[in-house]
Design a protein around this motif. Sequence first.
Motif, PDB file in Angstrom:
ATOM      1  N   ASP A  33     -20.368 -33.522 -43.310  1.00  0.00           N
ATOM      2  CA  ASP A  33     -20.010 -33.153 -41.939  1.00  0.00           C
ATOM      3  C   ASP A  33     -19.135 -34.221 -41.276  1.00  0.00           C
ATOM      4  O   ASP A  33     -18.510 -33.957 -40.245  1.00  0.00           O
ATOM      5  CB  ASP A  33     -21.283 -32.981 -41.094  1.00  0.00           C
ATOM      6  CG  ASP A  33     -22.261 -32.013 -41.731  1.00  0.00           C
ATOM      7  OD1 ASP A  33     -21.860 -30.854 -41.975  1.00  0.00           O
ATOM      8  OD2 ASP A  33     -23.415 -32.409 -41.992  1.00  0.00           O
ATOM      9  N   ALA A  34     -19.114 -35.422 -41.835  1.00  0.00           N
ATOM     10  CA  ALA A  34     -18.333 -36.512 -41.265  1.00  0.00           C
ATOM     11  C   ALA A  34     -17.944 -37.487 -42.364  1.00  0.00           C
ATOM     12  O   ALA A  34     -18.626 -37.592 -43.386  1.00  0.00           O
ATOM     13  CB  ALA A  34     -19.125 -37.240 -40.177  1.00  0.00           C
TER      14      ALA A  34
ATOM     15  N   THR B  14     -11.855 -38.487 -45.418  1.00  0.00           N
ATOM     16  CA  THR B  14     -11.274 -38.130 -44.116  1.00  0.00           C
ATOM     17  C   THR B  14     -10.462 -36.839 -44.158  1.00  0.00           C
ATOM     18  O   THR B  14     -10.054 -36.335 -43.112  1.00  0.00           O
ATOM     19  CB  THR B  14     -10.351 -39.269 -43.631  1.00  0.00           C
ATOM     20  OG1 THR B  14      -9.346 -39.533 -44.621  1.00  0.00           O
ATOM     21  CG2 THR B  14     -11.143 -40.541 -43.398  1.00  0.00           C
TER      22      THR B  14
ATOM     23  N   GLY C  67      -9.573 -32.100 -35.324  1.00  0.00           N
ATOM     24  CA  GLY C  67     -10.647 -33.048 -35.606  1.00  0.00           C
ATOM     25  C   GLY C  67     -10.742 -34.157 -34.582  1.00  0.00           C
ATOM     26  O   GLY C  67     -10.042 -34.150 -33.554  1.00  0.00           O
ATOM     27  N   GLU C  68     -11.610 -35.105 -34.853  1.00  0.00           N
ATOM     28  CA  GLU C  68     -11.798 -36.265 -33.980  1.00  0.00           C
ATOM     29  C   GLU C  68     -11.767 -37.534 -34.819  1.00  0.00           C
ATOM     30  O   GLU C  68     -12.253 -37.555 -35.951  1.00  0.00           O
ATOM     31  CB  GLU C  68     -13.155 -36.210 -33.256  1.00  0.00           C
ATOM     32  CG  GLU C  68     -13.183 -35.333 -32.042  1.00  0.00           C
ATOM     33  CD  GLU C  68     -14.487 -35.474 -31.271  1.00  0.00           C
ATOM     34  OE1 GLU C  68     -15.155 -36.532 -31.376  1.00  0.00           O
ATOM     35  OE2 GLU C  68     -14.856 -34.508 -30.569  1.00  0.00           O
TER      36      GLU C  68
ATOM     37  N   PRO D 237     -13.942 -33.546 -44.061  1.00  0.00           N
ATOM     38  CA  PRO D 237     -14.667 -33.517 -42.779  1.00  0.00           C
ATOM     39  C   PRO D 237     -13.687 -33.696 -41.618  1.00  0.00           C
ATOM     40  O   PRO D 237     -12.698 -34.425 -41.721  1.00  0.00           O
ATOM     41  CB  PRO D 237     -15.617 -34.713 -42.884  1.00  0.00           C
ATOM     42  CG  PRO D 237     -15.661 -35.078 -44.325  1.00  0.00           C
ATOM     43  CD  PRO D 237     -14.327 -34.706 -44.881  1.00  0.00           C
ATOM     44  N   LYS D 238     -13.975 -33.061 -40.505  1.00  0.00           N
ATOM     45  CA  LYS D 238     -13.080 -33.152 -39.345  1.00  0.00           C
ATOM     46  C   LYS D 238     -13.416 -34.337 -38.437  1.00  0.00           C
ATOM     47  O   LYS D 238     -12.654 -34.647 -37.529  1.00  0.00           O
ATOM     48  CB  LYS D 238     -13.130 -31.854 -38.542  1.00  0.00           C
ATOM     49  CG  LYS D 238     -12.488 -30.684 -39.272  1.00  0.00           C
ATOM     50  CD  LYS D 238     -12.321 -29.477 -38.375  1.00  0.00           C
ATOM     51  CE  LYS D 238     -11.563 -28.363 -39.086  1.00  0.00           C
ATOM     52  NZ  LYS D 238     -11.338 -27.186 -38.209  1.00  0.00           N
ATOM     53  N   LEU D 239     -14.528 -34.988 -38.708  1.00  0.00           N
ATOM     54  CA  LEU D 239     -14.910 -36.152 -37.914  1.00  0.00           C
ATOM     55  C   LEU D 239     -14.712 -37.410 -38.749  1.00  0.00           C
ATOM     56  O   LEU D 239     -15.272 -37.543 -39.837  1.00  0.00           O
ATOM     57  CB  LEU D 239     -16.374 -36.038 -37.479  1.00  0.00           C
ATOM     58  CG  LEU D 239     -16.971 -37.242 -36.735  1.00  0.00           C
ATOM     59  CD1 LEU D 239     -16.220 -37.514 -35.436  1.00  0.00           C
ATOM     60  CD2 LEU D 239     -18.463 -37.016 -36.462  1.00  0.00           C
ATOM     61  N   HIS D 240     -13.914 -38.343 -38.253  1.00  0.00           N
ATOM     62  CA  HIS D 240     -13.617 -39.596 -38.954  1.00  0.00           C
ATOM     63  C   HIS D 240     -14.022 -40.758 -38.058  1.00  0.00           C
ATOM     64  O   HIS D 240     -13.556 -40.880 -36.922  1.00  0.00           O
ATOM     65  CB  HIS D 240     -12.116 -39.657 -39.274  1.00  0.00           C
ATOM     66  CG  HIS D 240     -11.687 -40.956 -39.908  1.00  0.00           C
ATOM     67  ND1 HIS D 240     -10.358 -41.364 -39.962  1.00  0.00           N
ATOM     68  CD2 HIS D 240     -12.388 -41.955 -40.527  1.00  0.00           C
ATOM     69  CE1 HIS D 240     -10.272 -42.532 -40.568  1.00  0.00           C
ATOM     70  NE2 HIS D 240     -11.486 -42.908 -40.916  1.00  0.00           N
TER      71      HIS D 240
ATOM     72  N   PRO E 123      -6.398 -38.470 -35.182  1.00  0.00           N
ATOM     73  CA  PRO E 123      -7.261 -37.459 -35.803  1.00  0.00           C
ATOM     74  C   PRO E 123      -6.449 -36.374 -36.491  1.00  0.00           C
ATOM     75  O   PRO E 123      -5.297 -36.114 -36.131  1.00  0.00           O
ATOM     76  CB  PRO E 123      -8.043 -36.899 -34.617  1.00  0.00           C
ATOM     77  CG  PRO E 123      -7.158 -37.124 -33.430  1.00  0.00           C
ATOM     78  CD  PRO E 123      -6.423 -38.401 -33.703  1.00  0.00           C
ATOM     79  N   ARG E 124      -7.039 -35.762 -37.491  1.00  0.00           N
ATOM     80  CA  ARG E 124      -6.401 -34.619 -38.141  1.00  0.00           C
ATOM     81  C   ARG E 124      -6.427 -33.437 -37.168  1.00  0.00           C
ATOM     82  O   ARG E 124      -7.228 -33.412 -36.224  1.00  0.00           O
ATOM     83  CB  ARG E 124      -7.132 -34.265 -39.432  1.00  0.00           C
ATOM     84  CG  ARG E 124      -8.598 -34.004 -39.265  1.00  0.00           C
ATOM     85  CD  ARG E 124      -9.264 -33.614 -40.546  1.00  0.00           C
ATOM     86  NE  ARG E 124      -8.769 -32.336 -41.032  1.00  0.00           N
ATOM     87  CZ  ARG E 124      -9.353 -31.630 -41.981  1.00  0.00           C
ATOM     88  NH1 ARG E 124     -10.444 -32.090 -42.570  1.00  0.00           N
ATOM     89  NH2 ARG E 124      -8.861 -30.480 -42.360  1.00  0.00           N
TER      90      ARG E 124
ATOM     91  N   HIS F  38     -22.353 -34.496 -32.904  1.00  0.00           N
ATOM     92  CA  HIS F  38     -21.659 -33.523 -33.747  1.00  0.00           C
ATOM     93  C   HIS F  38     -22.610 -32.850 -34.739  1.00  0.00           C
ATOM     94  O   HIS F  38     -22.159 -32.140 -35.651  1.00  0.00           O
ATOM     95  CB  HIS F  38     -20.521 -34.205 -34.518  1.00  0.00           C
ATOM     96  CG  HIS F  38     -19.356 -34.588 -33.651  1.00  0.00           C
ATOM     97  ND1 HIS F  38     -19.363 -35.709 -32.842  1.00  0.00           N
ATOM     98  CD2 HIS F  38     -18.151 -33.987 -33.451  1.00  0.00           C
ATOM     99  CE1 HIS F  38     -18.213 -35.804 -32.201  1.00  0.00           C
ATOM    100  NE2 HIS F  38     -17.458 -34.766 -32.545  1.00  0.00           N
TER     101      HIS F  38
END
Length: 470
Positions: A212-213, A241, A293-294, A244-247, A289-290, A99
Amino acid sequence: MSTQHSKAAEAYLQKPRVAKHHDQTFYGVRQKRDRMAQDLPEWEDLRETASQIKKHTITHLADYLEQFEQNAVKNGVHVHWAKDAQEYNAIVLDILQKHQVKKVVKSKSMLTEECHLNENLERSGIEVIETDLGERILQMMKLAPSHIVMPALHVHREDIGATFRRLIPNYKEIAASYAGRVGGDSIADENDPTFLTYVARMHLRQQFMEADAGMTGANFGVAETGDVVVCTNEGNADMSTSIPKLHIVSMGIEKLVPNYAAMGVFQRLLARNGTGQETTVYTSHFRGPRPGGEMHIVLVDNGRSSILSNQEHWQTLKCMRCGACMNTCPVYRRSAGYSYTYFIPGPIGINLGMLRDPRRYSDNVSACSLCCSCDNVCPAKVDLSAQVYRWRQQLDSLGKADPMKKYMSVGMSFLFNRPQVYTSALRLSPLVNWLPGPLLQNSLNPWAYAHRMMKFPPKSFHQLWKEKKL
């Protein structure tokens, strides 16, 4: 023979004011826990229920892990399995690199400490920002946590203020904005806790915006739904969380509970035992995930399966990491976390360290008075002191037994197995009282360190019993 712990503790105790403050602070948390326990008539029933739930879950762990994975995948989560720290670090790094992550914000996770995640990510050029206030302070000061729940409680506000002034680039700008909010031109006390909290909030807000995460740990994983539950007092897990779109969730496999009914038992116990609160300020539930997002969950073994197979020490897996055993432990309170050689101190840390590497961490086994206070407060009824005692019985086979204690044991065995010799020794022992003080109070007598030699009574217990004076 002195251990690494005893040497470190001796050095720590050279600052009596600091040591006294540490002792009183953590015992104060223990007293808050006691007040919480007294307010719930069902307290002991909760402890027993929690213990039985953990026992059931751990002894059926494979089934619950499969159920958790299946439900998490249904919720749109990517589930990964890591057998050890190396594999865990590789999985997290791979996700972040795919990512193109340059900065990651983290809420507190002892699992990432266990696996040395931060150092591994930083070596690969990824900036890691701890967002728990205590953890962020320690990260900036390049210190390790000294407690699993209150990691920086031992740090003084003057040191925190100096660290912020030195390392936060826009510190002056933040200070000016605070002065404007309170109606002044300058800050009267730059080490004031309210002001320092404001500085940290503004500093971390910028980190959340740039990340970014986001990474979190997991207080609980609910097998029935695939949910991850994270308990915080600062809301930093939610912030990590929400932007950022990556959790990425880091979760030890022992964190599972069967369902929400079981989770409710632990939620009632966690904060009451750990910090003396009815509940944490935030109890956050992450199911998927939102939008856009992931979400990734990394399930980590790293020796936990081996612990489960250990008939004498498997109960260690029942621990919920509340820190109550540390708050009550007289040795931890008076020697502090850095005296221990394992990254988790206190009673639970002694046992976890020995399960990790008994030869490397055997020095910590002496850091226990066997008062059993940890057993009495543990919400999951882990038999902590009994486990420490069992580890002590194994020190000789590990080549780590204290030679002096071995000689003393031989002498005691000789004495106790010869009643006439024992009785004569008791009768003659008061003669020691007539010896000049310097012959007893010196460096050759370990008992003389920090103690006054006892006065032997003129009559022994046996004599008084025979004379019916007891």
